[in-house]
Scaffold this active site. Structure first.
Site, PDB file in Angstrom:
ATOM      1  CG  ASP A  13     105.048  20.512 -44.949  1.00  0.00           C
ATOM      2  OD1 ASP A  13     104.900  21.331 -44.027  1.00  0.00           O
ATOM      3  OD2 ASP A  13     104.093  19.897 -45.461  1.00  0.00           O
ATOM      4  CG  ASP A 107     103.315  25.158 -42.953  1.00  0.00           C
ATOM      5  OD1 ASP A 107     102.825  25.351 -44.079  1.00  0.00           O
ATOM      6  OD2 ASP A 107     102.797  24.391 -42.122  1.00  0.00           O
ATOM      7  CD  GLU A 108     103.007  22.803 -47.909  1.00  0.00           C
ATOM      8  OE1 GLU A 108     103.332  21.969 -48.768  1.00  0.00           O
ATOM      9  OE2 GLU A 108     101.822  23.136 -47.700  1.00  0.00           O
TER      10      GLU A 108
END
Length: 402
Positions: A13, A107-108
């Site tokens: 993350d 974003d993960e």
């Protein structure tokens, strides 16, 4: 007895991604309460720094409210194009290194490292990948490593900011036990409130409740919660190259050169599949338009875009591509629109320009479309009544990207 499959799943993350990017671009912002979002009083907070969170600020909060809580907070407009490009760079790094990965949002990422311990060591490999991302991107990143996706995500949250945490196989329940129920993924305020009113405050207590009783309290969600509380999650890491696209095509009854009609079709098709996109809680990173002339020559053109799920942004790109394609001024028999490079994510994160009213408008539009059907609420200037719409060949959602 329940047996957990011994897998090795890492969850990466990018910490406070939008904020971290802004701080990378301007070092003077580091360590300060920073808000990313619209600049007007009626705008919303798209992201905020850890320093801003200490004042009770959170994403999706009205900017006006955030500034009351922290009057000295700094505001940055946000650059979704930059964030999207950096997200793609990070994806390329992971794709080059990881044996199997899933991009679950902008974003993960989930990485399946099962079996790697025999050759290298999952934790050692994951640490090196994290350090490589930090060196190359100059951005903070946290990860959790565990036997399944759910535990690894919770571990990541515990490791933040800019940290790492491994949960050894067999220790999943003891790791979760002391946590408040809100720590479990997908447990919101409403569900947590229902549990707390029944005296259930920790994951340990939740895990000890008979699954039948939880189902009686919460329906199917109760079964899912029992599994989570007991550290059980068998969901696979879905390879990113298998991410779906969503598309639709319209073949006209009569070949046409009527620009007003074709624009109306572009609006209709874009709004239809953009609605489906939001129903799936996804964002699109690429738009493709297809055109087939009366002589059956077929041309396509695509454009990589900042991740979004908003009609007005997608429609602008679709029309731009159409006008670049339609250069022969010949009769047209088919138009197609496709959204691809899909990632999980709430469409609101791309609405840096929009006010609370715009977000509320999208929510109201989707509510009406859910109730009555997508075709009964469209832009009035271009909409064609459903009874007059031409027969269309619709590609069902989802479809694999070639």
């Amino acid at each position: 007895m329940i047996t957990l499959q011994h897998r090795s799943i890492a969850h990466f993350d990018m910490d406070s991604f939008f904020v971290s990017v802004e701080c990378r671009e301007d070092n003077s912002l580091k360590g300060k309460p920073l808000l990313v979002g619209g600049l007007g009083d009626r705008a919303v907070v798209a992201a905020c720094s850890y320093e801003a969170r200490r004042y009770g600020i959170h994403s999706a909060m009205p900017m006006k409210t955030a500034l009351k809580l922290c009057p000295h907070a700094l505001i940055r407009r946000g650059d979704m194009e930059l964030y999207s490009n950096l997200s793609r760079e990070i994806t390329d790094i992971i794709a080059e290194k990881a044996p199997l990965y899933e991009k679950s949002s902008i974003d993960e990422f989930y990485l399946d490292l099962t079996g790697m311990d025999k050759f290298f060591g999952s934790m050692k490999w994951t640490i090196e990948l994290r350090q490589h991302i930090i060196r190359k991107m100059k951005l903070p990143v946290s990860f959790g490593l565990a036997s399944n996706k759910m535990i690894s995500k919770v571990a990541t949250n515990e490791a933040k900011p800019n940290g790492q945490k491994e949960i050894i196989f067999g220790e999943e329940k003891s790791f979760l036990a002391p946590m408040p129920v809100e720590k479990l993924p997908m447990v919101g305020k409403e569900t947590a409130g229902q549990l707390r009113r029944r005296g259930v405050e920790t994951v340990k207590t939740l895990s000890e409740i008979p699954v039948a009783l939880l189902e009686a309290w919460l329906g199917k969600n109760g079964i899912s919660l029992w599994n989570k509380a007991n550290g059980i999650d068998e969901s696979p890491v879905v390879p990113y190259h298998e991410q779906k696209s969503i598309s639709t095509e319209s073949t006209f009854p009569t070949d046409t050169i009527d620009m007003k009609f074709m624009h109306a079709e572009l609006v209709r098709m874009t709004e239809k599949i953009a609605f489906e996109l939001r129903q799936q809680d996804k964002l699109a990173g690429c738009v493709t338009v297809k055109l087939r002339y009366s002589d059956f020559e077929t041309v396509t053109r695509q454009m990589t875009i900042p991740y979004t799920g908003s009609d007005h942004i997608l429609l602008e790109k679709v029309k731009e591509l159409f006008h670049k394609l339609y250069d022969k001024r010949l009769l047209v028999r088919l138009i197609g629109v496709r959204f691809s490079h899909l990632v999980q994510g709430n469409y609101q994160i791309s609405l840096f320009d929009d006010t609370q009213e715009m977000i509320a408008l999208y929510q109201a539009i989707d509510h009406i479309k859910n109730r009555f059907g997508w075709q009964y609420l469209m832009k009035g200037t271009n909409a064609i009544p459903p009874a007059k719409q031409p027969k269309a060949e619709v590609t069902p959602f989802p479809r694999k990207t070639k």
